[in-house]
Design a protein around this motif. Structure first.
Motif, mmCIF file in Angstrom:
data_model
loop_
_atom_site.group_PDB
_atom_site.id
_atom_site.type_symbol
_atom_site.label_atom_id
_atom_site.label_comp_id
_atom_site.label_asym_id
_atom_site.label_seq_id
_atom_site.Cartn_x
_atom_site.Cartn_y
_atom_site.Cartn_z
ATOM 1 N N LEU A 163 -6.621 13.071 -5.658
ATOM 2 C CA LEU A 163 -6.239 13.233 -7.063
ATOM 3 C C LEU A 163 -7.459 13.110 -7.959
ATOM 4 N N LYS A 164 -7.483 13.912 -9.000
ATOM 5 C CA LYS A 164 -8.594 13.907 -9.939
ATOM 6 C C LYS A 164 -8.389 12.784 -10.960
ATOM 7 N N TYR A 165 -9.445 12.022 -11.216
ATOM 8 C CA TYR A 165 -9.372 10.931 -12.188
ATOM 9 C C TYR A 165 -10.761 10.652 -12.741
ATOM 10 N N ASN A 166 -10.797 9.975 -13.861
ATOM 11 C CA ASN A 166 -12.055 9.503 -14.440
ATOM 12 C C ASN A 166 -12.038 7.987 -14.373
ATOM 13 N N MET A 167 -13.068 7.402 -13.797
ATOM 14 C CA MET A 167 -13.125 5.959 -13.668
ATOM 15 C C MET A 167 -14.219 5.399 -14.580
ATOM 16 N N ILE A 168 -13.867 4.351 -15.299
ATOM 17 C CA ILE A 168 -14.827 3.637 -16.122
ATOM 18 C C ILE A 168 -14.864 2.209 -15.623
ATOM 19 N N ASN A 169 -16.021 1.771 -15.124
ATOM 20 C CA ASN A 169 -16.189 0.435 -14.603
ATOM 21 C C ASN A 169 -16.742 -0.457 -15.713
ATOM 22 N N LEU A 170 -16.035 -1.525 -16.033
ATOM 23 C CA LEU A 170 -16.435 -2.397 -17.147
ATOM 24 C C LEU A 170 -17.234 -3.615 -16.687
ATOM 25 N N ILE B 244 3.580 5.710 -5.886
ATOM 26 C CA ILE B 244 3.572 5.714 -7.354
ATOM 27 C C ILE B 244 2.335 6.424 -7.882
ATOM 28 N N LEU B 245 1.198 6.277 -7.228
ATOM 29 C CA LEU B 245 -0.009 6.983 -7.680
ATOM 30 C C LEU B 245 0.140 8.488 -7.491
ATOM 31 N N ASN B 246 0.810 8.902 -6.429
ATOM 32 C CA ASN B 246 1.087 10.326 -6.233
ATOM 33 C C ASN B 246 2.007 10.838 -7.347
ATOM 34 N N PHE B 247 3.033 10.057 -7.690
ATOM 35 C CA PHE B 247 3.936 10.400 -8.791
ATOM 36 C C PHE B 247 3.162 10.505 -10.106
ATOM 37 N N LEU B 248 2.302 9.522 -10.370
ATOM 38 C CA LEU B 248 1.514 9.540 -11.610
ATOM 39 C C LEU B 248 0.521 10.705 -11.622
ATOM 40 N N ASP C 54 0.815 -1.224 0.000
ATOM 41 C CA ASP C 54 0.000 0.000 0.000
ATOM 42 C C ASP C 54 0.846 1.271 0.000
ATOM 43 N N GLU C 55 1.953 1.271 0.736
ATOM 44 C CA GLU C 55 2.812 2.466 0.786
ATOM 45 C C GLU C 55 3.463 2.730 -0.572
ATOM 46 N N ARG C 56 3.967 1.684 -1.181
ATOM 47 C CA ARG C 56 4.590 1.824 -2.505
ATOM 48 C C ARG C 56 3.553 2.264 -3.538
ATOM 49 N N LYS D 155 -8.353 3.015 -6.475
ATOM 50 C CA LYS D 155 -9.391 4.038 -6.321
ATOM 51 C C LYS D 155 -9.377 4.602 -4.905
ATOM 52 N N GLN D 156 -9.252 3.738 -3.916
ATOM 53 C CA GLN D 156 -9.235 4.186 -2.531
ATOM 54 C C GLN D 156 -8.057 5.121 -2.263
ATOM 55 N N ILE D 157 -6.900 4.782 -2.807
ATOM 56 C CA ILE D 157 -5.713 5.612 -2.586
ATOM 57 C C ILE D 157 -5.818 6.918 -3.367
ATOM 58 N N LEU D 158 -6.312 6.858 -4.603
ATOM 59 C CA LEU D 158 -6.495 8.093 -5.373
ATOM 60 C C LEU D 158 -7.453 9.037 -4.652
ATOM 61 N N ASP D 159 -8.531 8.490 -4.080
ATOM 62 C CA ASP D 159 -9.478 9.302 -3.310
ATOM 63 C C ASP D 159 -8.800 9.893 -2.075
ATOM 64 N N LYS D 160 -8.014 9.068 -1.384
ATOM 65 C CA LYS D 160 -7.310 9.520 -0.184
ATOM 66 C C LYS D 160 -6.352 10.667 -0.510
ATOM 67 N N LEU D 161 -5.672 10.569 -1.655
ATOM 68 C CA LEU D 161 -4.718 11.600 -2.065
ATOM 69 C C LEU D 161 -5.406 12.831 -2.658
#
Length: 84
Positions: free
Chosen positions: A76-83, A45-49, A39-41, A68-74
């Motif tokens: 960060l803005k993103y668009n999610m498409i659930n397939l 990397i998601l913060n870097f991206l 989770d830390e790594r 998704k959970q980490i992006l929300d925690k940080l």
């Protein structure tokens, strides 16, 4: 080395090759390449991206929910498409 460390080195190698290529408008496409990250790594990397996404489109494909959970925690803005 752990699987996560090996994957991190492999990602760094691929990213450096992509960064050295001409054509700055090419998107970065990642397909479940962080599955062995702890989770830390993954958060790092998601913060870097997230920072990298200011200048490059990033497509991240995954079957996990922790990204998704980490992006929300940080925050960060993103668009999610659930397939599913």
């Amino acid at each position: 080395l752990s699987g996560g460390t090996i994957d991190q080195l492999y990602f760094a190698l691929r990213f450096s090759v992509i960064s050295s290529m001409k054509g700055d408008n090419l998107p970065l496409i990642l397909d479940d390449c962080f599955i062995q990250y702890d989770d830390e790594r993954l958060e790092n990397i998601l913060n870097f991206l997230g920072n990298m996404s200011q200048s490059k489109q990033i497509l991240l494909f995954t079957c996990h929910h922790r990204e998704k959970q980490i992006l929300d925690k940080l925050g960060l803005k993103y668009n999610m498409i659930n397939l599913s």
